[in-house]
Scaffold this active site. Structure first.
Site, PDB file in Angstrom:
ATOM      1  N   TRP A   1       0.833  -1.140  -0.015  1.00 15.33           N
ATOM      2  CA  TRP A   1       0.032  -0.075  -0.042  1.00 15.33           C
ATOM      3  C   TRP A   1       0.839   1.454   0.007  1.00 15.33           C
ATOM      4  O   TRP A   1       0.606   2.131  -0.840  1.00 15.33           O
ATOM      5  CB  TRP A   1      -0.819  -0.196   1.158  1.00 15.33           C
TER       6      TRP A   1
ATOM      7  N   TYR B   1      -2.682   2.184  -5.788  1.00 10.91           N
ATOM      8  CA  TYR B   1      -1.546   2.551  -4.805  1.00 10.91           C
ATOM      9  C   TYR B   1      -0.316   2.996  -5.758  1.00 10.91           C
ATOM     10  O   TYR B   1      -0.012   2.607  -6.792  1.00 10.91           O
ATOM     11  CB  TYR B   1      -0.897   1.314  -4.508  1.00 10.91           C
TER      12      TYR B   1
ATOM     13  N   SER C   1     -13.691  -4.476   0.231  1.00  7.75           N
ATOM     14  CA  SER C   1     -12.697  -3.807   1.270  1.00  7.75           C
ATOM     15  C   SER C   1     -13.498  -2.706   1.836  1.00  7.75           C
ATOM     16  O   SER C   1     -14.017  -1.650   1.293  1.00  7.75           O
ATOM     17  CB  SER C   1     -11.603  -3.450   0.857  1.00  7.75           C
TER      18      SER C   1
ATOM     19  N   GLN D   1     -11.931  -7.137   3.350  1.00  6.72           N
ATOM     20  CA  GLN D   1     -10.522  -6.502   3.600  1.00  6.72           C
ATOM     21  C   GLN D   1     -10.638  -5.180   4.579  1.00  6.72           C
ATOM     22  O   GLN D   1     -10.801  -4.301   3.918  1.00  6.72           O
ATOM     23  CB  GLN D   1      -9.525  -6.244   2.453  1.00  6.72           C
TER      24      GLN D   1
ATOM     25  N   SER E   1      -3.417  -3.231   8.345  1.00  5.69           N
ATOM     26  CA  SER E   1      -2.922  -2.360   9.491  1.00  5.69           C
ATOM     27  C   SER E   1      -2.963  -3.140  10.831  1.00  5.69           C
ATOM     28  O   SER E   1      -3.500  -2.449  11.664  1.00  5.69           O
ATOM     29  CB  SER E   1      -3.506  -0.869   9.324  1.00  5.69           C
ATOM     30  N   PRO E   2      -2.538  -4.275  11.024  1.00  2.00           N
ATOM     31  CA  PRO E   2      -2.678  -5.066  12.094  1.00  2.00           C
ATOM     32  C   PRO E   2      -1.738  -4.453  13.335  1.00  2.00           C
ATOM     33  O   PRO E   2      -1.913  -4.781  14.463  1.00  2.00           O
ATOM     34  CB  PRO E   2      -2.396  -6.542  12.028  1.00  2.00           C
TER      35      PRO E   2
ATOM     36  N   GLY F   1       3.372  -4.881   5.745  1.00  2.00           N
ATOM     37  CA  GLY F   1       4.189  -3.943   4.701  1.00  2.00           C
ATOM     38  C   GLY F   1       5.353  -3.900   5.364  1.00  2.00           C
ATOM     39  O   GLY F   1       5.638  -4.109   6.372  1.00  2.00           O
TER      40      GLY F   1
ATOM     41  N   ASN G   1       8.351  -9.726  11.311  1.00  2.00           N
ATOM     42  CA  ASN G   1       6.819  -9.927  11.420  1.00  2.00           C
ATOM     43  C   ASN G   1       6.112 -11.196  11.195  1.00  2.00           C
ATOM     44  O   ASN G   1       5.229 -11.477  11.752  1.00  2.00           O
ATOM     45  CB  ASN G   1       6.324  -8.719  10.720  1.00  2.00           C
TER      46      ASN G   1
END
Length: 334
Positions: free
Chosen positions: A21, A54, A151, A176, A205-206, A284, A294
């Site tokens: 993104w 994006y 989304s 999403q 965006s966790p 990301g 991660n």
């Protein structure tokens, strides 16, 4: 890397997906972006998420070049349509003209004959849902997409789309939304609807745009080069979390992360994966080592007591209001 079915579909995806993104084509040079994709592949990630909007379509092109040469059948490539991709009146929204033209543009930039999942990036209030879903059906029947998703749609919008998908005999399999331990607006309505209908969540965006890494400190200046200081890096999204009451509570998570043998970022990614309706968490990266770190959240099982303690710390400052599900959705066509 652990793998999950996308909702109740037959598609199996990596429970941690790689998304571009805010990075590819804008924030990060192409060599670095390619290195991040290679790190994702090396870590066992097979699911890659992007969108035509994006970096003004450049992110898709960078993703396509980075994945070139990989065995296509071993990847799950997702993209999206809705936001403006050109200056024309029909270069936006979910009208048939834009949707049909956009899939061809995305496939060209991604250097593939099909995407595994084609997603409506927002709900278009100015186009009949029947028109949008019929266009998606034609794309599926033409073999340009295997599955359809949405989304940032509300539970009611998802239900209406699902009814049409059943009628049109196409697989609507995913939602999403933004989801993290600080942004829990999907839990009251979207998740129950999706569980009932067989859709899985692919959450973005966790780590709450980096806030849940603990790098933003209460009362301290914003770290140089962080997303909060970069207008192109999602600063407008992260601002809502940059309050001292939120940041103080995030710091209180550090002993829990240490207890679990995780970093705060890993703990946060693992937290969203404890929700059984979540099929994947999108991460990301601007550096390969961020990917490597991660992905260690994959397969982590957090015990009930730790989850209870996390909830006690963050729930007072987290957002739960289901009315905010569509907060990022415009009231009219963009």
């Amino acid at each position: 890397m652990e793998f999950r079915h996308l909702g109740r579909s037959g598609l199996i995806i990596s429970e941690i997906a790689y998304g571009n993104w805010l990075t590819h084509g804008s924030q990060v040079e192409e060599d670095a972006a390619t290195a991040c994709v290679r790190a994702a592949l090396d870590a066992g990630i097979t699911t890659f998420d992007t969108a035509d909007v994006y970096a003004e379509t450049r992110a898709e092109a960078v993703m396509g070049r980075a994945l070139k040469g990989e065995r296509r059948e071993g990847l799950e490539i997702f993209t999206k349509v809705y936001w403006p991709t050109g200056p024309g009146r029909n270069d936006r929204g979910l009208g048939r003209k834009h949707v049909m033209e956009s899939i061809d543009g995305s496939l060209r930039r991604l250097q593939t004959d099909y995407v595994d999942l084609y997603q409506a990036h927002r709900y278009d209030v100015s186009t009949p849902l029947e028109e949008t879903m019929t266009a998606f059906a034609d794309i599926v029947h033409a073999g340009k997409a295997h599955y359809i998703g949405v989304s940032e749609w509300t539970a009611e919008q998802i239900r209406n789309a699902h009814a049409l998908a059943v009628e049109l005999k196409i697989p609507l399999v995913s939602s999403q939304p933004q989801y993290s331990a600080l942004w829990r607006v999907i839990e009251a309505e979207v998740v129950p609807a999706c569980e009932e209908l067989g859709l899985g969540q692919i959450v973005w965006s966790p780590i709450a745009q980096g806030v849940l890494t603990g790098k933003y400190l209460p009362g301290a200046p914003l770290p140089q080069g962080s997303r909060a200081t970069d207008d192109k890096g999602g600063a407008n999204f992260v601002t809502r979390f940059l309050r001292d009451d939120v940041l103080e509570r995030v710091q209180q998570l550090k002993p829990l992360a240490e207890q679990a043998g995780l970093t705060l970022a890993q703990l946060s990614v693992a937290w969203v994966l404890q929700n059984s309706n979540v099929s994947a968490a999108i991460i990301g990266a601007s550096r390969p080592e961020q990917v490597t770190e991660n992905v260690k959240a994959s397969g982590v099982k957090l015990d009930a007591e730790l989850l209870k303690q996390m909830d006690a710390i963050l729930a007072p400052v987290a957002e739960f209001d289901p009315a905010k599900t569509a907060e990022n959705s415009p009231k009219a066509r963009p």
